[in-house]
Design a protein around this motif. Sequence first.
Motif, PDB file in Angstrom:
ATOM      1  N   ASP A   1      -0.137 -15.685 -52.008  1.00 41.04           N
ATOM      2  CA  ASP A   1      -1.465 -15.692 -51.829  1.00 41.04           C
ATOM      3  C   ASP A   1      -2.047 -16.989 -51.771  1.00 41.04           C
ATOM      4  O   ASP A   1      -2.972 -17.186 -51.063  1.00 41.04           O
ATOM      5  CB  ASP A   1      -2.013 -15.051 -53.306  1.00 41.04           C
ATOM      6  N   SER A   2      -1.117 -18.120 -52.396  1.00 42.14           N
ATOM      7  CA  SER A   2      -1.572 -19.362 -52.158  1.00 42.14           C
ATOM      8  C   SER A   2      -1.626 -20.013 -50.968  1.00 42.14           C
ATOM      9  O   SER A   2      -2.346 -20.534 -50.430  1.00 42.14           O
ATOM     10  CB  SER A   2      -0.604 -20.466 -53.026  1.00 42.14           C
ATOM     11  N   LEU A   3      -0.435 -19.678 -50.197  1.00 36.93           N
ATOM     12  CA  LEU A   3      -0.494 -20.134 -48.623  1.00 36.93           C
ATOM     13  C   LEU A   3      -1.545 -19.356 -47.728  1.00 36.93           C
ATOM     14  O   LEU A   3      -1.932 -20.134 -46.872  1.00 36.93           O
ATOM     15  CB  LEU A   3       0.859 -19.553 -48.215  1.00 36.93           C
ATOM     16  N   LEU A   4      -1.608 -18.009 -48.063  1.00 40.16           N
ATOM     17  CA  LEU A   4      -2.746 -17.473 -47.364  1.00 40.16           C
ATOM     18  C   LEU A   4      -4.172 -17.984 -47.549  1.00 40.16           C
ATOM     19  O   LEU A   4      -4.909 -18.218 -46.711  1.00 40.16           O
ATOM     20  CB  LEU A   4      -2.728 -15.944 -47.789  1.00 40.16           C
TER      21      LEU A   4
ATOM     22  N   ARG B   1       2.233 -27.181 -58.769  1.00 37.59           N
ATOM     23  CA  ARG B   1       1.478 -28.118 -57.674  1.00 37.59           C
ATOM     24  C   ARG B   1       1.486 -27.900 -56.356  1.00 37.59           C
ATOM     25  O   ARG B   1       0.320 -28.074 -55.705  1.00 37.59           O
ATOM     26  CB  ARG B   1       2.289 -29.459 -57.940  1.00 37.59           C
ATOM     27  N   PHE B   2       2.766 -27.328 -55.831  1.00 36.11           N
ATOM     28  CA  PHE B   2       2.667 -27.014 -54.367  1.00 36.11           C
ATOM     29  C   PHE B   2       1.834 -25.709 -54.073  1.00 36.11           C
ATOM     30  O   PHE B   2       1.639 -25.269 -52.770  1.00 36.11           O
ATOM     31  CB  PHE B   2       4.032 -27.203 -53.722  1.00 36.11           C
ATOM     32  N   PHE B   3       2.161 -24.816 -55.022  1.00 38.21           N
ATOM     33  CA  PHE B   3       1.624 -23.219 -54.654  1.00 38.21           C
ATOM     34  C   PHE B   3       0.360 -22.844 -55.857  1.00 38.21           C
ATOM     35  O   PHE B   3       0.961 -22.152 -56.397  1.00 38.21           O
ATOM     36  CB  PHE B   3       2.722 -22.295 -54.782  1.00 38.21           C
ATOM     37  N   PRO B   4      -0.649 -23.476 -55.867  1.00 36.45           N
ATOM     38  CA  PRO B   4      -1.670 -23.362 -56.846  1.00 36.45           C
ATOM     39  C   PRO B   4      -2.252 -22.170 -56.711  1.00 36.45           C
ATOM     40  O   PRO B   4      -2.003 -21.342 -55.587  1.00 36.45           O
ATOM     41  CB  PRO B   4      -2.624 -24.399 -56.614  1.00 36.45           C
ATOM     42  N   ALA B   5      -2.480 -21.521 -57.972  1.00 35.13           N
ATOM     43  CA  ALA B   5      -3.230 -19.925 -57.779  1.00 35.13           C
ATOM     44  C   ALA B   5      -4.114 -19.901 -56.838  1.00 35.13           C
ATOM     45  O   ALA B   5      -4.993 -20.804 -56.937  1.00 35.13           O
ATOM     46  CB  ALA B   5      -3.379 -19.808 -59.174  1.00 35.13           C
ATOM     47  N   ALA B   6      -4.459 -18.941 -56.226  1.00 29.69           N
ATOM     48  CA  ALA B   6      -5.561 -18.769 -54.998  1.00 29.69           C
ATOM     49  C   ALA B   6      -6.715 -18.549 -56.094  1.00 29.69           C
ATOM     50  O   ALA B   6      -6.680 -17.757 -57.053  1.00 29.69           O
ATOM     51  CB  ALA B   6      -5.053 -17.436 -54.015  1.00 29.69           C
TER      52      ALA B   6
END
Length: 227
Positions: free
Chosen positions: A127-130, A222-227
């Motif tokens: 979800d974070s990447l998207l 830090r790198f994949f914060p919640a969307a």
Amino acid sequence: MKTGPDISRIAALIGDPARANILTALMSGKALTATELAGEAGVTLQTASTHLARLETGGLITLRRAGRHKYFRLASEDVAHLLETLMGLAAGSGHLRSRPGPRDPDLRRARVCYNHLAGDMGTRMYDSLLARGFLRRDGAALLLSDAGRDFVTGLGLDLASLPSPRTAMCRDCLDWSERRAHLAGRLGRGLLSHIEGLGWVRRVSDTRIVRFTAAGEAAFDRFFPAA
């Protein structure tokens, strides 16, 4: 249906409880022996050998020999993708084999799905990447954007070194516990391997569970914060 692929044969192979347990055990991504898989299936070694032969003939598992030893693993990521989808369907329909146990929350939080990260942490990564545009849709295809390539490279992952070039770089995999997608494909595999190498996570022996260290979870947030 009288023409086209015969799904009944695959369904019959997976539908046997002992064979289903064998396939589920191989979702860890590890190659296991017939003895180990007999224990997972709760059957004798002779019975397990018969099941393994049928699964190999059906194209669901492969055999690798190392000296006198034989090791079995899932034939491909496509098989793992199918199994995870079936698990989600079974869970959503209330078809659970046993009551949730002490390991159930850990499996739901973070686990290995063949070679990529699944569970709550896996869907959060996806979800974070998207949400940040690092992954994008092009029709049915899931693609890594230019910004996503920069992000992944900045994380220290060398995309050119990822194995299996015939496998899609990015693909959805329906998460059985979250009922949402997590990231599979070469990128999903590479990210799990990379964060293991960074020491963010460690695998729990003889299970599919992945546990984050305190520092690893902070870095993940830090790198994949919640969307």
